[in-house]
Motif scaffolding. Structure first.
Motif, PDB file in Angstrom:
ATOM      1  N   LEU A   1       0.841  -1.276   0.215  1.00  0.00           N
ATOM      2  CA  LEU A   1      -0.062   0.458   0.297  1.00  0.00           C
ATOM      3  C   LEU A   1       1.081   1.223  -0.077  1.00  0.00           C
ATOM      4  N   ARG A   2       1.992   1.498   0.553  1.00  0.00           N
ATOM      5  CA  ARG A   2       2.750   2.402   0.791  1.00  0.00           C
ATOM      6  C   ARG A   2       3.595   3.139  -0.358  1.00  0.00           C
ATOM      7  N   ASP A   3       3.985   1.424  -1.260  1.00  0.00           N
ATOM      8  CA  ASP A   3       4.169   1.229  -2.715  1.00  0.00           C
ATOM      9  C   ASP A   3       3.244   2.453  -3.362  1.00  0.00           C
ATOM     10  N   ASN A   4       2.353   2.015  -3.102  1.00  0.00           N
ATOM     11  CA  ASN A   4       1.114   2.541  -4.097  1.00  0.00           C
ATOM     12  C   ASN A   4       0.256   3.603  -3.586  1.00  0.00           C
ATOM     13  N   GLY A   5       1.452   4.532  -3.035  1.00  0.00           N
ATOM     14  CA  GLY A   5       1.044   6.060  -2.022  1.00  0.00           C
ATOM     15  C   GLY A   5      -0.082   6.535  -0.945  1.00  0.00           C
ATOM     16  N   VAL A   6      -0.134   5.345  -0.330  1.00  0.00           N
ATOM     17  CA  VAL A   6      -1.608   5.368   0.420  1.00  0.00           C
ATOM     18  C   VAL A   6      -0.322   5.846   1.896  1.00  0.00           C
ATOM     19  N   ASP A   7      -0.581   6.820   2.526  1.00  0.00           N
ATOM     20  CA  ASP A   7      -0.066   7.091   4.129  1.00  0.00           C
ATOM     21  C   ASP A   7       0.138   6.185   5.051  1.00  0.00           C
ATOM     22  N   THR A   8       0.550   4.960   5.029  1.00  0.00           N
ATOM     23  CA  THR A   8       0.059   3.407   6.208  1.00  0.00           C
ATOM     24  C   THR A   8       0.449   3.841   7.779  1.00  0.00           C
ATOM     25  N   ARG A   9       1.600   4.467   7.548  1.00  0.00           N
ATOM     26  CA  ARG A   9       2.122   4.669   9.180  1.00  0.00           C
ATOM     27  C   ARG A   9       1.202   5.608   9.614  1.00  0.00           C
ATOM     28  N   HIS A  10       0.824   6.712   9.077  1.00  0.00           N
ATOM     29  CA  HIS A  10      -0.216   8.073   9.173  1.00  0.00           C
ATOM     30  C   HIS A  10      -1.451   7.237   9.758  1.00  0.00           C
ATOM     31  N   LEU A  11      -2.081   6.534   8.749  1.00  0.00           N
ATOM     32  CA  LEU A  11      -3.918   5.831   8.963  1.00  0.00           C
ATOM     33  C   LEU A  11      -3.570   4.461  10.227  1.00  0.00           C
ATOM     34  N   THR A  12      -2.234   3.675  10.446  1.00  0.00           N
ATOM     35  CA  THR A  12      -2.600   3.311  11.130  1.00  0.00           C
ATOM     36  C   THR A  12      -2.292   3.609  12.542  1.00  0.00           C
ATOM     37  N   ARG A  13      -1.625   4.271  12.916  1.00  0.00           N
ATOM     38  CA  ARG A  13      -1.305   5.052  14.134  1.00  0.00           C
ATOM     39  C   ARG A  13      -2.658   6.042  14.885  1.00  0.00           C
ATOM     40  N   ILE A  14      -3.592   6.183  13.324  1.00  0.00           N
ATOM     41  CA  ILE A  14      -4.629   7.210  13.973  1.00  0.00           C
ATOM     42  C   ILE A  14      -6.140   6.224  14.319  1.00  0.00           C
ATOM     43  N   GLY A  15      -5.623   4.689  13.681  1.00  0.00           N
ATOM     44  CA  GLY A  15      -6.703   3.221  13.874  1.00  0.00           C
ATOM     45  C   GLY A  15      -7.468   3.127  12.983  1.00  0.00           C
ATOM     46  N   GLN A  16      -7.562   4.136  11.793  1.00  0.00           N
ATOM     47  CA  GLN A  16      -7.533   4.454  10.316  1.00  0.00           C
ATOM     48  C   GLN A  16      -8.354   3.447   9.208  1.00  0.00           C
ATOM     49  N   LEU A  17      -6.795   2.576   9.382  1.00  0.00           N
ATOM     50  CA  LEU A  17      -6.469   1.216   8.516  1.00  0.00           C
ATOM     51  C   LEU A  17      -6.267   0.123   9.952  1.00  0.00           C
ATOM     52  N   LYS A  18      -6.223  -1.026   9.236  1.00  0.00           N
ATOM     53  CA  LYS A  18      -6.222  -2.141  10.511  1.00  0.00           C
ATOM     54  C   LYS A  18      -5.965  -2.803   9.123  1.00  0.00           C
ATOM     55  N   VAL A  19      -4.871  -3.594   9.724  1.00  0.00           N
ATOM     56  CA  VAL A  19      -4.154  -4.923   8.343  1.00  0.00           C
ATOM     57  C   VAL A  19      -3.620  -6.051   9.244  1.00  0.00           C
ATOM     58  N   GLY A  20      -4.335  -7.610   9.339  1.00  0.00           N
ATOM     59  CA  GLY A  20      -3.859  -8.221   9.709  1.00  0.00           C
ATOM     60  C   GLY A  20      -4.317  -9.653   8.902  1.00  0.00           C
ATOM     61  N   HIS A  21      -3.995 -11.241   9.649  1.00  0.00           N
ATOM     62  CA  HIS A  21      -3.773 -12.416   8.778  1.00  0.00           C
ATOM     63  C   HIS A  21      -5.499 -12.502   9.358  1.00  0.00           C
ATOM     64  N   PRO A  22      -5.907 -13.690   8.527  1.00  0.00           N
ATOM     65  CA  PRO A  22      -6.500 -14.468   8.933  1.00  0.00           C
ATOM     66  C   PRO A  22      -6.570 -14.907  10.702  1.00  0.00           C
ATOM     67  N   GLU A  23      -5.800 -14.856  10.958  1.00  0.00           N
ATOM     68  CA  GLU A  23      -5.963 -15.505  12.298  1.00  0.00           C
ATOM     69  C   GLU A  23      -6.787 -14.556  12.978  1.00  0.00           C
ATOM     70  N   ASN A  24      -6.654 -13.414  12.126  1.00  0.00           N
ATOM     71  CA  ASN A  24      -7.030 -12.606  13.356  1.00  0.00           C
ATOM     72  C   ASN A  24      -8.485 -11.864  13.234  1.00  0.00           C
ATOM     73  N   GLY A  25      -9.207 -12.449  11.538  1.00  0.00           N
ATOM     74  CA  GLY A  25     -10.370 -11.842  11.696  1.00  0.00           C
ATOM     75  C   GLY A  25     -11.736 -13.793  11.619  1.00  0.00           C
ATOM     76  N   TYR A  26     -10.877 -14.073  10.084  1.00  0.00           N
ATOM     77  CA  TYR A  26     -11.719 -15.732   9.762  1.00  0.00           C
ATOM     78  C   TYR A  26     -11.341 -17.159  10.389  1.00  0.00           C
ATOM     79  N   LEU A  27     -10.113 -16.650  10.598  1.00  0.00           N
ATOM     80  CA  LEU A  27      -9.612 -17.784  11.875  1.00  0.00           C
ATOM     81  C   LEU A  27      -9.261 -18.168  13.116  1.00  0.00           C
TER      82      LEU A  27
END
Length: 281
Positions: A54-80
């Motif tokens: 995402l960062r390589d394609n122009g998304v400010d992931t550091r800011h978004l994850t810091r403020i909680g707007q973006l959450k990224v995880g493995h399936p074990e955190n959601g589906y499994l």
């Protein structure tokens, strides 16, 4: 195409190259950021890898994850979360995430599910079709939306067709530029019921069936009348017409089908849809 998605949509997005997946996810995330929505992304790759893409394609992931707007995880955190796919637990997870997004002041919740995990053995993926159909009841409330990513290299064509039918809309990278979601289903409050927009056919039949069943179940417990507004339905095949009539004829509360086109009225009459179905042209 990404820009045309809105809260309430549940789309099966198929691909067969990694650059197609990255492009779809990046566009979807950027649209969510612009709209002030919370974004949750679950995929098999390590979170650091997903964030780097995402960062390589122009998304400010550091800011978004810091403020909680973006959450990224493995399936074990959601589906499994229990090590195996439990669809009821996943539905409960989304309900909790919706509640937290509302409390956080976000305009909507935007979900991304990379379903690669379902191609592994012994994870309980045989219940995936049921889940994809049932989750539509959550999106029909119009606050959350989801893009489910299916790699066509991992799923046999028959299974993919069946899974696609549990989504109101399906799209792949070959779609024309003016593609729009085929079917939208929106729960209404006044009058209580469901609004259908677009086209209902074999490609989304299971999604429609599950959403209608959930609506009737809710209204039955409340003993309230139900309105199925089909004024925005451009096309319905015979099976979709039967689903509408079945919902109207078997539900304990009064059910009215309003906004029917002349062709839909004729189709319902051919299928024996009057007088019990409460068809109103």
């Amino acid at each position: 195409m990404i820009e045309r998605l809105r809260p309430g949509d549940h789309v099966c997005w198929t691909f067969d190259r990694e650059d197609q997946r990255v492009a779809a996810v990046t566009g979807y995330v950027k649209a969510g950021v612009r709209a002030g929505q919370k974004i949750i992304y679950f995929a098999d790759s390590p979170p650091d890898t997903l964030l780097r893409e995402l960062r390589d394609n122009g998304v400010d992931t550091r800011h978004l994850t810091r403020i909680g707007q973006l959450k990224v995880g493995h399936p074990e955190n959601g589906y499994l979360t229990t090590g195996i796919f439990d669809p009821v637990a996943v539905l409960d997870t989304w309900q909790r995430e919706i509640a937290m997004a509302r409390r956080g002041g976000y305009s909507a919740l935007r979900l991304i599910g990379d379903m690669t995990w379902a191609g592994a053995p012994d994870v309980g993926a045989e219940r995936l079709h049921w889940y994809e159909a049932q989750v539509n009841r959550i999106f029909a409330d119009g606050y959350a939306m989801a893009m489910c990513l299916y790699d066509r290299r991992l799923f046999d064509p028959g299974s993919l067709v069946r899974l696609s039918a549990a989504h109101p809309s399906t799209v792949d990278p070959t779609a024309v530029w003016n593609w729009r979601p085929l079917l939208r289903m929106e729960r209404t409050g006044e009058p209580p019921g469901l609004r259908l927009i677009g086209e209902a056919d074999a490609s989304n039949r299971d999604a429609l069936a599950a959403t209608l069943a959930d609506l009737i179940d809710d209204m039955s417990r409340a003993d309230a009348p139900v309105t199925l507004d089909v004024a925005g339905l451009r096309f319905a095949d015979a099976a979709a017409a039967r689903l509408l009539m079945s919902a109207a004829n078997t539900a304990p509360p009064e059910v009215r089908i309003t906004g029917c086109s002349l062709s839909l009225v004729k189709l319902m009459r051919l299928l024996g849809g009057e007088p019990r179905a409460g068809v109103v042209a």
